[in-house]
Design a protein around this motif. Structure first.
Motif, PDB file in Angstrom:
ATOM      1  N   GLU A 634     -12.432  -5.124   9.198  1.00  0.00           N
ATOM      2  CA  GLU A 634     -11.763  -4.133  10.030  1.00  0.00           C
ATOM      3  C   GLU A 634     -10.265  -4.077   9.739  1.00  0.00           C
ATOM      4  N   LEU A 635      -9.650  -5.264   9.572  1.00  0.00           N
ATOM      5  CA  LEU A 635      -8.224  -5.303   9.253  1.00  0.00           C
ATOM      6  C   LEU A 635      -7.946  -4.647   7.902  1.00  0.00           C
ATOM      7  N   LEU A 636      -8.808  -4.913   6.924  1.00  0.00           N
ATOM      8  CA  LEU A 636      -8.646  -4.322   5.597  1.00  0.00           C
ATOM      9  C   LEU A 636      -8.676  -2.802   5.680  1.00  0.00           C
ATOM     10  N   LEU A 637      -9.650  -2.260   6.384  1.00  0.00           N
ATOM     11  CA  LEU A 637      -9.801  -0.809   6.450  1.00  0.00           C
ATOM     12  C   LEU A 637      -8.715  -0.150   7.298  1.00  0.00           C
ATOM     13  N   ALA A 638      -8.148  -0.908   8.232  1.00  0.00           N
ATOM     14  CA  ALA A 638      -7.122  -0.340   9.114  1.00  0.00           C
ATOM     15  C   ALA A 638      -5.715  -0.473   8.537  1.00  0.00           C
ATOM     16  N   ALA A 639      -5.556  -1.321   7.510  1.00  0.00           N
ATOM     17  CA  ALA A 639      -4.220  -1.588   6.973  1.00  0.00           C
ATOM     18  C   ALA A 639      -3.654  -0.356   6.278  1.00  0.00           C
ATOM     19  N   GLU A 640      -2.325  -0.263   6.279  1.00  0.00           N
ATOM     20  CA  GLU A 640      -1.664   0.833   5.587  1.00  0.00           C
ATOM     21  C   GLU A 640      -2.003   0.790   4.102  1.00  0.00           C
ATOM     22  N   PRO A 641      -2.413   1.915   3.537  1.00  0.00           N
ATOM     23  CA  PRO A 641      -2.754   1.922   2.105  1.00  0.00           C
ATOM     24  C   PRO A 641      -1.607   1.418   1.236  1.00  0.00           C
ATOM     25  N   GLY A 642      -1.951   0.504   0.313  1.00  0.00           N
ATOM     26  CA  GLY A 642      -0.956  -0.024  -0.608  1.00  0.00           C
ATOM     27  C   GLY A 642      -0.049  -1.092  -0.039  1.00  0.00           C
ATOM     28  N   SER A 643      -0.294  -1.514   1.199  1.00  0.00           N
ATOM     29  CA  SER A 643       0.602  -2.472   1.854  1.00  0.00           C
ATOM     30  C   SER A 643       0.232  -3.916   1.507  1.00  0.00           C
ATOM     31  N   ASP A 644       1.164  -4.827   1.787  1.00  0.00           N
ATOM     32  CA  ASP A 644       0.883  -6.254   1.634  1.00  0.00           C
ATOM     33  C   ASP A 644      -0.262  -6.679   2.544  1.00  0.00           C
ATOM     34  N   HIS A 645      -0.298  -6.118   3.759  1.00  0.00           N
ATOM     35  CA  HIS A 645      -1.395  -6.433   4.668  1.00  0.00           C
ATOM     36  C   HIS A 645      -2.734  -6.106   4.008  1.00  0.00           C
ATOM     37  N   GLN A 646      -2.823  -4.945   3.397  1.00  0.00           N
ATOM     38  CA  GLN A 646      -4.076  -4.537   2.787  1.00  0.00           C
ATOM     39  C   GLN A 646      -4.486  -5.498   1.666  1.00  0.00           C
ATOM     40  N   LEU A 647      -3.530  -5.873   0.823  1.00  0.00           N
ATOM     41  CA  LEU A 647      -3.838  -6.784  -0.281  1.00  0.00           C
ATOM     42  C   LEU A 647      -4.275  -8.148   0.244  1.00  0.00           C
ATOM     43  N   THR A 648      -3.563  -8.674   1.230  1.00  0.00           N
ATOM     44  CA  THR A 648      -3.919  -9.977   1.789  1.00  0.00           C
ATOM     45  C   THR A 648      -5.280  -9.935   2.465  1.00  0.00           C
ATOM     46  N   PHE A 649      -5.546  -8.877   3.220  1.00  0.00           N
ATOM     47  CA  PHE A 649      -6.837  -8.797   3.903  1.00  0.00           C
ATOM     48  C   PHE A 649      -7.976  -8.604   2.902  1.00  0.00           C
ATOM     49  N   ALA A 650      -7.715  -7.933   1.781  1.00  0.00           N
ATOM     50  CA  ALA A 650      -8.746  -7.802   0.746  1.00  0.00           C
ATOM     51  C   ALA A 650      -9.077  -9.173   0.157  1.00  0.00           C
ATOM     52  N   ARG A 651      -8.047  -9.941  -0.162  1.00  0.00           N
ATOM     53  CA  ARG A 651      -8.272 -11.282  -0.702  1.00  0.00           C
ATOM     54  C   ARG A 651      -8.976 -12.170   0.326  1.00  0.00           C
ATOM     55  N   SER A 652      -8.532 -12.093   1.572  1.00  0.00           N
ATOM     56  CA  SER A 652      -9.121 -12.926   2.623  1.00  0.00           C
ATOM     57  C   SER A 652     -10.560 -12.527   2.903  1.00  0.00           C
ATOM     58  N   TYR A 653     -10.844 -11.222   2.891  1.00  0.00           N
ATOM     59  CA  TYR A 653     -12.205 -10.750   3.102  1.00  0.00           C
ATOM     60  C   TYR A 653     -13.118 -11.245   1.981  1.00  0.00           C
ATOM     61  N   ALA A 654     -12.629 -11.202   0.749  1.00  0.00           N
ATOM     62  CA  ALA A 654     -13.426 -11.714  -0.364  1.00  0.00           C
ATOM     63  C   ALA A 654     -13.749 -13.187  -0.164  1.00  0.00           C
ATOM     64  N   ALA A 655     -12.753 -13.968   0.251  1.00  0.00           N
ATOM     65  CA  ALA A 655     -12.974 -15.402   0.454  1.00  0.00           C
ATOM     66  C   ALA A 655     -13.937 -15.680   1.599  1.00  0.00           C
ATOM     67  N   ALA A 656     -13.940 -14.811   2.612  1.00  0.00           N
ATOM     68  CA  ALA A 656     -14.785 -15.025   3.791  1.00  0.00           C
ATOM     69  C   ALA A 656     -16.180 -14.439   3.642  1.00  0.00           C
ATOM     70  N   ALA A 657     -16.367 -13.543   2.692  1.00  0.00           N
ATOM     71  CA  ALA A 657     -17.642 -12.820   2.571  1.00  0.00           C
ATOM     72  C   ALA A 657     -18.796 -13.771   2.284  1.00  0.00           C
ATOM     73  N   HIS A 658     -19.864 -13.652   3.075  1.00  0.00           N
ATOM     74  CA  HIS A 658     -21.041 -14.502   2.845  1.00  0.00           C
ATOM     75  C   HIS A 658     -22.346 -13.786   3.211  1.00  0.00           C
ATOM     76  N   ARG A 659     -22.277 -12.755   4.061  1.00  0.00           N
ATOM     77  CA  ARG A 659     -23.484 -11.996   4.395  1.00  0.00           C
ATOM     78  C   ARG A 659     -23.692 -10.899   3.363  1.00  0.00           C
ATOM     79  N   ASP A 660     -24.924 -10.428   3.264  1.00  0.00           N
ATOM     80  CA  ASP A 660     -25.278  -9.497   2.189  1.00  0.00           C
ATOM     81  C   ASP A 660     -24.413  -8.245   2.196  1.00  0.00           C
ATOM     82  N   ALA A 661     -24.158  -7.708   3.368  1.00  0.00           N
ATOM     83  CA  ALA A 661     -23.390  -6.461   3.427  1.00  0.00           C
ATOM     84  C   ALA A 661     -21.975  -6.666   2.901  1.00  0.00           C
ATOM     85  N   ALA A 662     -21.382  -7.799   3.249  1.00  0.00           N
ATOM     86  CA  ALA A 662     -20.030  -8.083   2.767  1.00  0.00           C
ATOM     87  C   ALA A 662     -20.022  -8.308   1.264  1.00  0.00           C
TER      88      ALA A 662
END
Length: 846
Positions: A634-662
Motif C-alpha cells: 500500500e505504501l509503495l502504491l501510494a508513494a509519490e512517483p519517482g520519490s525516495d519513499h517509492q524506491l525504499t518501499f519497493a525494496r522493502s516490499y521485495a524483501a518482505a514478499a512471501h505470499r504468492d500474490a506478492a
C-alpha cells in the motif's frame, strides 16, 4: 611468538629508543600477479648505541637485509614478521629487499582485475598495522617520518601517492617509473599507493590559504557513474568550512580522492590520497540518504587531514578520539556547509542508533578503550569508537560551547602540528579555553561503558497540570554509572492537526533523580519529549500518553529532529521488550509514508523487517508478516512517483514478499507486467527482486545466470553470489558456506554472501549451520585474516535459529572454547541478540 601483533609496551620501548629520519620505498609492480618487489631504505637514529630493536615486515620472501653496511642473513634475522636489529649505532641505515604479496582481503596492497574489461587496479589499505605488508616499517603511529616513494609500473597506468604525482620516466618496454617528491612528516598507516588503469579528473580549490589541486579517480568501467561535479562541490564546501573554522592551512599540498573496488571500509584518510569504496559511485538510482551518507564520508576523511594526520595519536588507545572527532566534525560540516543542513536529524535516526546498539552488547567497552596491543585495537574498532564517541563529543561541545571548543582546537593544531599528543593534551587545551573542569567529565563519559536511560517521573493534578516532575536516570546493572547530561525537555501540543512545541527548557541531569520544578503547575502536553534537541547520549522513554500520541500522530511533528527522537525512543522500547512489536509495526505503517527525513525513510523499514521476523511472537508472526507485506504494498502504491519513499518501499516490499500474490508482483516488476508509475526497475533493483524471488524458491540458478549474463560487472557477480546463497535449499547453503569460508573468495563477495545466506523462514535447511559456524569460529581469523573473518563472524551467524536451545548451546561454547577473542566477541554478541529477541517476543505475546 608475537606474530603480527605488537604490544603497547613494545611500541613505547621502541619509540623511546629511536627517531626515524626518513623512508625511501621502491616498489616494482611489474614482477607478477601475486607478488611485487619492495626495497626499503630506512634511516633512523638510536639514543642508546649498542641497543637492539626490530623492524616490521610481512612478506613471503626476504632477499636481502643490510644494516649499516653489514649484511644480515634473512634466514635468521627475519622471523615472525619481524627483522631483528642488533648493535645499533647512533645513526643507522637499514636496507631490506623483499617480495611482498598482493592481497584479495583489502589489507596491504589489494589487487583487483575488473571482469568488465580485465583492467588491473591496485590500492593500499594500511590501518591499523598493514603498511608492513608493502614495505619495511616501524609500524606504530608515534614514529612519524617523511617518505619518498618510487614506483615502477606499466607506463599506461596512473600512480598516485601522498605527494603530488610526478611525470613518469621510461624504464623499459611498456614500463615507467614514478619518482614521487618527499612527503610531509606522517605516520606509516596513512601512507598510500594507488596504481592501475584509473580514470582521473582534475580540478583546483582556491581557498583562504591558497590553491589546493584536487583529483577524483575511479575504474574505467565506472567513469560514467562518477558524478565529479557533485563530488568537487562537496570537496570545496568542506575545505572552505574546515579551513575557516580550524584557521590552519590544509597540511598536505594536494588532495586526491580515489574510489576503489572491494574495499573493506567506507574510506581511509591517507594524507592527501583518500581512498573510498567505489560503491559510492552508484550505477542505479539511490535515495537521498545514500548521498547524505556519502557526503558524511567525504567530510569525515577531510576532517582527518587535520585531526589524525597533521596531529596523530601517540598510540591506539586514542583511536577513539581520532574517529570520534572526525565523525562529529563531518555532521557539523554537513549541517553548516552543504545542502544536507538537517544532517543532525540523520545522525539521530541512523548513526547514533548504531552506537546505542553497540553499547548494549556484552562487547561494549569504554570509549577510551585500553588497547594493550594491536589485536585489542582490531576488536575495539567499532561503533562505540565512531557513533558513541561522536555523540559524546557533541555533548562536550554543548557543555563547553562551540567557540571555546574551536579555540581549543586551533591552539591544539598549532602546538602539536606533525606530532603525537595524547588525549590529556587536548583536554588541557579545552579546559584552558573554556574554563570548564573536564577531568571529571572525561572519567564519567570516556572511562566507563554502557548507556543510561532517562524517563519522566511525574504526577498530574485534577486540573491536568503536573503536580510533580522529575527525570529518572537508570543504568544496566553491569554498567551502573549514572552520568551528568545536558538535557532538553520539549512539551508538544496538538494544534490544527500538527504537533507544535509549546515550551522548551534545558536542565542538567545528575544522579538517579533530578527534580524539575519549572514544570510543576504546567499543563501536561500531548507529548513530552526528553532530550529534545538531542544534546544527550541516552535512551529516553515516553510516558503512556506521549506514546499514544506518537502512535497516532508522529508524522504531525513540524520538525524532523523531535520526530527522530520519538522514533528512536519507540524503537528502543521495542528492542527492550517494553513495547509490543505489533505496536511498533502499527506506528511505522501509519507514519513512515509521511516521514521527511531521508535516513528515517530508509532505516526504519529495515529495522521493522528485523522486528517482524525476530522480535514478534511466533504464535502470530505469520499474521504480522502478512500485515507488513500488505502494508508495504500500500505504501509503495501510494508513494509519490519517482520519490525516495517509492524506491525504499519497493525494496522493502521485495524483501518482505512471501505470499504468492506478492511474489507475482515481483515477477511483474521484472518483466514489466506490473508497472508502478515513476519506479525505474534499474539494475540494482532488479537484483533485489531476483534475490527476493530466489529466497522463496520462485527463482533458481537459471534465472540468476540469465541476469548475470546481462550484468557481468563485479557488482553483478557479487549480487549473483548473494542471490544463489539465498535459495532455500541445502545445496545452496552448502556451496555458499564453502565459498564464504574459502580464503580465495574476494572479500566483498564473501561479505555479500555472508549477509545473504541465513534467512528467516528457512530454518529447516539452516539447522546444521550452528555447529558448522561454531567449528569454523576457532580458525576463521587465522585462515581469512581479521577483516574478512570479522565480517563472516558478525554477519554470517545463523540468527534465524535463535531459541532457548541455541542460547544454551552458545553458553556452553562460550564457557569452553579455543577460539580467538575476536571470534568469542562476535558469538557473545549473537547470543545477546537472541536473548533480546526472545524477551521482545515475550512482550509481543502479551
Amino acid at each position: 611468538m608475537p606474530g603480527t601483533n605488537l604490544t603497547r609496551d613494545e611500541a613505547a620501548t621502541r619509540a623511546a629508543l629511536l627517531d626515524v629520519t626518513s623512508y625511501g620505498v621502491e616498489l616494482d609492480l611489474t614482477t607478477g600477479e601475486t607478488t611485487f618487489a619492495s626495497t626499503t631504505t630506512l634511516e633512523f637514529t638510536c639514543r642508546e648505541p649498542g641497543a637492539s630493536t626490530f623492524a616490521d615486515l610481512v612478506a613471503p620472501t626476504v632477499r636481502e637485509i643490510t644494516l649499516n653496511g653489514r649484511p644480515l642473513d634473512p634466514a635468521t634475522a627475519f622471523a615472525d614478521s619481524r627483522i631483528a636489529l642488533d648493535d645499533l649505532e647512533a645513526t643507522n641505515t637499514l636496507v631490506v629487499v623483499a617480495d611482498c604479496a598482493y592481497s584479495n582481503t583489502g589489507e596491504g596492497l589489494h589487487r583487483f582485475v575488473d571482469p568488465v574489461d580485465d583492467k588491473v587496479y591496485l590500492y593500499s589499505q594500511f590501518e591499523v598495522p598493514d603498511a608492513r605488508r608493502v614495505f619495511t616499517t616501524f609500524e606504530q603511529p608515534d614514529l612519524k617520518s617523511v617518505f619518498t616513494f618510487t614506483v615502477t609500473a606499466p607506463s599506461h597506468w596512473v600512480v598516485v601517492s601522498n605527494a603530488p604525482t610526478p611525470e613518469p620516466t621510461p624504464a623499459g618496454d611498456g614500463v615507467a617509473t614514478w619518482s614521487f617528491p618527499t612527503t610531509k612528516r606522517m605516520s606509516t598507516y596513512i601512507t598510500a599507493i594507488v596504481a592501475g588503469e584509473y580514470h582521473g579528473e582534475l580540478d583546483t580549490y582556491e581557498g583562504k590559504f591558497g590553491t589546493i589541486p584536487l583529483g577524483h579517480y575511479c575504474r574505467q568501467s565506472l567513469k560514467e557513474h562518477m558524478d565529479t561535479a557533485e563530488l568537487v562541490k562537496l570537496t570545496k564546501q568542506s575545505f572552505a568550512w574546515f579551513e575557516e573554522q580550524f584557521d590552519y592551512p590544509y597540511p598536505f599540498g594536494k588532495y586526491d580522492q580515489l574510489y576503489v573496488p572491494e574495499y573493506n571500509a567506507g574510506a581511509m584518510e591517507n594524507a592527501g590520497c583518500v581512498t573510498l569504496r567505489d560503491e559510492y559511485l552508484p550505477r542505479s538510482r539511490q535515495p537521498r540518504s545514500f548521498f547524505e551518507f556519502r557526503a558524511s564520508v567525504i567530510t569525515h576523511e577531510m576532517a582527518h587531514m587535520w585531526f589524525g594526520d597533521l596531529v596523530t595519536m601517540k598510540w591506539w588507545d586514542d583511536l577513539w578520539l581520532n574517529e570520534s572527532f572526525a565523525e562529529w566534525a563531518c555532521y557539523w560540516c554537513e549541517a553548516n556547509a552543504t545542502e544536507f543542513d538537517d544532517a543532525w536529524t540523520g545522525f539521530a535516526n541512523a548513526r547514533k542508533q548504531t552506537g546505542y546498539r553497540a553499547d548494549q552488547l556484552p562487547s561494549t567497552h569504554p570509549i577510551a578503550a585500553d588497547n594493550v596491543d594491536l589485536h585489542a585495537v582490531e576488536v575495539n574498532f567499532d561503533m562505540i569508537t565512531y557513533a558513541k564517541g561522536a555523540s559524546v563529543l557533541k555533548q562536550l561541545v554543548a557543555w563547553v560551547g562551540i567557540e571555546p571548543f574551536l579555540q581549543g582546537l586551533r591552539a591544539y593544531f598549532r602546538e602539536w602540528e606533525y606530532g603525537n599528543p595524547e588525549f590529556k593534551d587536548l583536554l588541557a587545551t579545552l579546559e584552558k579555553e573554556s574554563g570548564r573542569e573536564l577531568q571529571g567529565w572525561a572519567q564519567e563519559w570516556l572511562q566507563t561503558a554502557g548507556v543510561n536511560t532517562l524517563a519522566p517521573a511525574f504526577e498530574v493534578a485534577e486540573d491536568g497540570t503536573y503536580s510533580s516532575f522529575a527525570v529518572a536516570q537508570s543504568a544496566h546493572a553491569d554498567y551502573p554509572t549514572l552520568r551528568r547530561h545536558r538535557l532538553g525537555i520539549g512539551l508538544y501540543d496538538e494544534v490544527d492537526g500538527r504537533l507544535v512545541r509549546r515550551q522548551y527548557l534545558e536542565i542538567d541531569v545528575e544522579g538517579a533523580t533530578t527534580e524539575v520544578p519549572e514544570l510543576v503547575g504546567v499543563a501536561q502536553p500531548a507529548l513530552l519529549l526528553l532530550n529534545d534537541e538531542d544534546h544527550a547520549y541516552a535512551k529516553i522513554r515516553l510516558d503512556e500518553r506521549s506514546l499514544a500520541t506518537a502512535i497516532s500522530s508522529l508524522s504531525a511533528f513540524e520538525d524532523s529532529l523531535p520526530r527522530a527522537l520519538v522514533w528512536g525512543a519507540a524503537w528502543d522500547m521495542t528492542r527492550d521488550g517494553e513495547m509490543r512489536t505489533r505496536d511498533w509495526v502499527d506506528l511505522v505503517l501509519a507514519n513512515i509514508g509521511r516521514e521527511t527525513d531521508a535516513w528515517a525513510v530508509t532505516r526504519i523499514p529495515a529495522s521493522t523487517a528485523l522486528a517482524v521476523n525476530f522480535y514478534s511472537d511466533p504464535a502470530h508472526r505469520a499474521d504480522l508478516r502478512a500485515t507488513w507485506e500488505s502494508g508495504l504494498r500500500e505504501l509503495l502504491l501510494a508513494a509519490e512517483p519517482g520519490s525516495d519513499h517509492q524506491l525504499t518501499f519497493a525494496r522493502s516490499y521485495a524483501a518482505a514478499a512471501h505470499r504468492d500474490a506478492a511474489l507475482d508482483d515481483l515477477i511483474g516488476l521484472l518483466d514489466g507486467s506490473f508497472g508502478v508509475e515513476g519506479l525505474a526497475v534499474d539494475q540494482d533493483l532488479r537484483w533485489a527482486l531476483i534475490t527476493a524471488l530466489a529466497k522463496t524458491g520462485r527463482f533458481g540458478d537459471a534465472e540468476i545466470d540469465a541476469e548475470l549474463e546481462v550484468d557481468r560487472t563485479i557488482s553483478g557477480k557479487e549480487q549473483a553470489a548473494a542471490a544463489r546463497v539465498a535459495q532455500p535449499t541445502a545445496e545452496a547453503k552448502a556451496a555458499g558456506w564453502a565459498a564464504i569460508t574459502d580464503p580465495a573468495t574476494p572479500n566483498e563477495t564473501s561479505r555479500e554472501m555472508a549477509m545473504s545466506i541465513f534467512r528467516f523462514g528457512q530454518e529447516d535447511v539452516l539447522e546444521p549451520y550452528l555447529e558448522k559456524f561454531l567449528d569454523a569460529a576457532t580458525t576463521l581469523i587465522d585462515t581469512l585474516g581479521f577483516h574478512k573473518a570479522s565480517t563472516v563472524l558478525e554477519y554470517g551467524f545463523p540468527k534465524p535459529l535463535g531459541s532457548e536451545a541455541t542460547l544454551a548451546r552458545l553458553d556452553a561454547w562460550l564457557a569452553d572454547n579455543d577460539a580467538p577473542k575476536g571470534a568469542q566477541r562476535y558469538i557473545g554478541e549473537a547470543r545477546a541478540e537472541i536473548a533480546r529477541a526472545l524477551a521482545a517476543q515475550a512482550c509481543d505475546a502479551r
